[in-house]
Design a protein around this motif. Structure first.
Motif, PDB file in Angstrom:
ATOM      1  N   ASP A   1      13.909   2.712  54.820  1.00  0.00           N
ATOM      2  CA  ASP A   1      15.226   3.279  54.542  1.00  0.00           C
ATOM      3  C   ASP A   1      15.794   3.934  55.790  1.00  0.00           C
ATOM      4  O   ASP A   1      15.139   4.055  56.829  1.00  0.00           O
ATOM      5  N   TYR A   2      17.032   4.378  55.659  1.00  0.00           N
ATOM      6  CA  TYR A   2      17.741   4.947  56.802  1.00  0.00           C
ATOM      7  C   TYR A   2      17.063   6.212  57.312  1.00  0.00           C
ATOM      8  O   TYR A   2      16.963   6.432  58.521  1.00  0.00           O
ATOM      9  N   LYS A   3      16.568   7.063  56.416  1.00  0.00           N
ATOM     10  CA  LYS A   3      15.948   8.315  56.846  1.00  0.00           C
ATOM     11  C   LYS A   3      14.733   8.047  57.733  1.00  0.00           C
ATOM     12  O   LYS A   3      14.543   8.703  58.760  1.00  0.00           O
ATOM     13  N   THR A   4      13.897   7.086  57.330  1.00  0.00           N
ATOM     14  CA  THR A   4      12.709   6.772  58.138  1.00  0.00           C
ATOM     15  C   THR A   4      13.125   6.226  59.500  1.00  0.00           C
ATOM     16  O   THR A   4      12.565   6.617  60.546  1.00  0.00           O
ATOM     17  N   TYR A   5      14.110   5.329  59.496  1.00  0.00           N
ATOM     18  CA  TYR A   5      14.582   4.753  60.764  1.00  0.00           C
ATOM     19  C   TYR A   5      15.164   5.842  61.656  1.00  0.00           C
ATOM     20  O   TYR A   5      14.904   5.881  62.875  1.00  0.00           O
ATOM     21  N   ARG A   6      15.930   6.771  61.055  1.00  0.00           N
ATOM     22  CA  ARG A   6      16.535   7.859  61.835  1.00  0.00           C
ATOM     23  C   ARG A   6      15.459   8.716  62.495  1.00  0.00           C
ATOM     24  O   ARG A   6      15.604   9.143  63.649  1.00  0.00           O
ATOM     25  N   ASP A   7      14.348   8.988  61.775  1.00  0.00           N
ATOM     26  CA  ASP A   7      13.275   9.804  62.346  1.00  0.00           C
ATOM     27  C   ASP A   7      12.552   9.085  63.478  1.00  0.00           C
ATOM     28  O   ASP A   7      11.919   9.741  64.319  1.00  0.00           O
TER      29      ASP A   7
END
Length: 673
Positions: free
Chosen positions: A653-659
């Motif tokens: 998801d986006y949150k994992t990619y952002r981190d």
């Protein structure tokens, strides 16, 4: 402290002790003669638990009660069960008749108000209560009562009456006692008769037969090891609805008699078949040979007025096989108790204990079989998936979700209870088959009813769930219905079509979602490249000093490291988990050919064969899978991912990619675009 003081204190304590002992001795041996004062003491010194028989004698007749196996029964003038709570109250009242005052025997009859008739201790008012001790084990019941008391009229004092102890020559006086048990003794049969229609520990009920106009429904359970939950055994054999049976037993124990309309002989068996609107319940208690039968039918007329009847529960006549009476009570059981066997069936698809499952196979028309099994590893028992000739860790969470979904799926309709044409329900060649291998205790009896030699032993069982679709239309829109059955069983169910979402049929979907998992001690280096930045950042980690070095396109940037950011990148990589696996997709492969981000992770791993430590580098590629409609919808974005040269593509998801792409250089952590 001086010796003299110590000696004086010791002598004082001895004297006080003697005085207290003498005072208590006088209290225990309180005088019971007419000249004594019994004020404040109990009229009868009895222990309720030791009483085994009570005889209540009134001018209108005699009532005898006896205790058997811990329960009180009325033995005459009728034979019936006594209310255990009321009997406890009666014995408590009798044992706590506290003397408030006493009238010397010589004063009785000296004035009009002290005449025996006025005190109620003779004639039509007196009640004689005889209490007999329960026999000791192996002994016969005593013929003489242990306690006798005469109860007279109420006194001018609140909740008190006149009483005598006629069998005690040392206590000829009349006593004024606190407590008035007459309300339980004026009409003892009516007051002491058990108002519970059904009185038995529900945990000891092992068989229930519901007799309805449509036939008998029989349900059984086993409460001795190995125990077995409630099972419907007639007219069909399957699991029973435990919640419904618990509610039925709770409703039976809550029934309270309003009125006894007939009393005499024990009722005969209920009509067979049971008339419409009526029901009979046969309950068997563990260790008791004779079952108890309760027959309920509508009352002939409801005495309540129209307004009251509209608010009250229906009036019902009840007969119980061990009670010589016809009772009236209010209950909605005749309306709420189902008369169909299906209503007593477990509404869930199955009941497979998760901890007993050790293998699963899923077959479908479109994909290779899914093969899942457990194996013991140094870290404990793990689930593995067989795919493309190799074994890999399986998604344990998804396996648990599948078993729980099967156990919790509620049946929409019990379609058939006997062999039927499976083609009519898409089950001639099921679209999906789920074979679950698990451990199961062997039944007590063989199929022919004979005792099984392996009774209670742990064996291996396989339960095969068949799923079939039937195309249909809902308001002109094409749709489908989902039907289910278990191989070797005659039952056919309709379930919600969304249940199929719990049974992915492609083997890749069952792969463990863990992509990378490492301890920070093993991390050596992280290299990240992003197409939008056109730069390469290299982060080198020294776990001994918990220190980082950084370069940007080969230039040293150690002084600019944001430790919070690099720690977040490290921790996210060390526990990188996918949302799901993507079945072969040209779109995903094409997107990953020009990734948005590449991350190389170098770990130092110990070769278990040689014990040597050597560096291993993994390459992760990420590419956007879908475009957010707006910045506010960024959380809905997903990214394709690929590890090394594996053909398997996952999604995060986006949150994992952002981190993972958070800037590691700078004074504060910023959210990357």
């Amino acid at each position: 402290m001086r010796p003299l003081t110590t000696l004086l204190l010791f002598l004082t304590s001895v004297v006080l002790g003697v005085v207290i002992w003498w005072s208590e001795r006088d209290l225990r041996q309180a005088p019971t003669s007419a000249d004594g004062d019994d004020s404040g003491v109990a009229l009868l010194r009895l222990e309720p638990d030791t009483i085994g028989k009570i005889v209540i004698k009134r001018p209108g007749g005699e009532t005898v009660l006896g205790r058997k196996d811990g329960y009180w029964f009325i033995e005459s003038p009728v034979a019936d069960r006594a209310d255990p709570e009321v009997m406890e109250s009666l014995l408590d009242l009798l044992s706590h008749l506290t003397v408030l005052d006493q009238i010397p025997v010589d004063d009785i009859g000296s004035r009009e108000e002290l005449q025996p008739e006025a005190l109620g201790l003779t004639g039509e008012q007196v009640i004689r209560v005889e209490l007999f001790s329960g026999p000791a084990e192996g002994e016969e019941a005593p013929e003489e009562p242990a306690h006798v008391v005469l109860l007279g009229n109420p006194t001018p004092l609140t909740n008190s009456l006149y009483a005598r102890v006629p069998e005690d020559e040392d206590r000829p006086d009349v006593y004024v006692v606190d407590g008035n048990p007459r309300k339980l003794l004026d009409d003892p049969v009516a007051a002491l008769r058990d108002r519970h229609l059904f009185l038995a520990p529900t945990e000891q009920i092992v068989e229930i037969v519901v007799k309805t106009p449509r036939g008998d429904i029989e349900i059984k359970r086993k409460i001795t090891p190995p125990t077995a939950d409630w099972t419907l055994v007639r007219p069909l054999q399957t699991r029973a609805d435990l919640e419904r049976i618990d509610k039925l037993l709770a409703a039976l124990t809550a029934l309270r008699v309003e009125e006894v309309i007939e009393s005499g002989d024990l009722p005969g068996p209920p009509p067979n078949p049971v008339p419409d609107g009526s029901v009979a319940l046969q309950l068997r208690r563990y260790g008791v040979e004779e079952p108890l039968t309760i027959y309920l039918n509508p009352a002939r007329e409801d005495k309540a007025d129209d307004e009251e009847a509209g608010r009250a529960l229906p009036l019902v006549e009840a007969r119980v096989s061990d009670r010589p009476a016809v009772f009236e009570l209010r209950t909605d059981l005749l309306d709420s108790l189902p008369t169909s066997p299906n209503a007593f069936r477990d509404p869930h698809l199955a009941a497979i204990p998760l901890q007993t499952v050790f293998a699963i196979r899923i077959d479908s028309h479109a994909n290779p079989p899914v093969i899942l099994k457990t194996a013991r590893t140094p870290d404990g028992v793990e689930w593995f998936s067989q795919r493309n000739g190799t074994e890999e860790f399986a998604n344990r969470g998804q396996i648990i979700q599948l078993i729980e979904a099967i156990n919790e799926e509620e049946v929409l309709d019990f379609v058939a209870d006997a062999d039927t044409d499976p083609a009519e329900y898409g089950l001639a060649q099921p679209a999906v088959q789920v074979a679950i291998s698990h451990y199961e205790r062997q039944p007590d009896t063989a199929p022919d009813g004979a005792p099984a030699g392996s009774a209670g032993q742990l064996g291996i069982a396989k339960k095969v769930l068949n799923l079939g679709y039937v195309e249909t239309e809902v308001n002109g829109v094409p749709s489908h219905r989902l039907f289910a059955s278990f191989s070797g069983e005659p039952f056919l169910y309709e379930i919600d079509p969304t249940f199929a979402e719990n049974v992915p049929t492609h083997p890749l979907k069952w792969k463990d979602l863990r992509i990378l998992a490492f301890n920070p001690i093993s991390l050596r280096k992280i290299v990240r490249r992003r197409a939008s930045e056109g730069t390469e950042i290299e982060l080198t980690y020294d776990y001994r000093r918990d220190d980082w070095d950084a370069t940007l396109d080969g230039e040293n940037r150690k002084d600019e490291i944001n430790r919070e950011a690099v720690r977040k990148i490290r921790n996210t990589l060390g526990a990188l988990t996918a949302n799901r696996w993507i079945t072969p997709s040209p779109q995903a492969f094409q997107a990953l050919n020009t990734p948005d981000a590449e991350i190389e992770v170098t770990l130092e791993k110990v070769d278990r064969a040689t014990g040597d430590a050597r560096p291993t580098t993994h390459l992760l590629r990420f590419a956007k899978a879908n475009e957010a409609v707006s910045a506010a919808d960024r959380s809905l974005e997903n990214y394709y991912g690929r590890l090394d040269d594996s053909p398997d593509i996952f999604q995060i998801d986006y949150k994992t990619y952002r981190d993972l792409i958070i800037p590691p250089l700078g004074t504060r952590v910023t959210t990357p675009e």
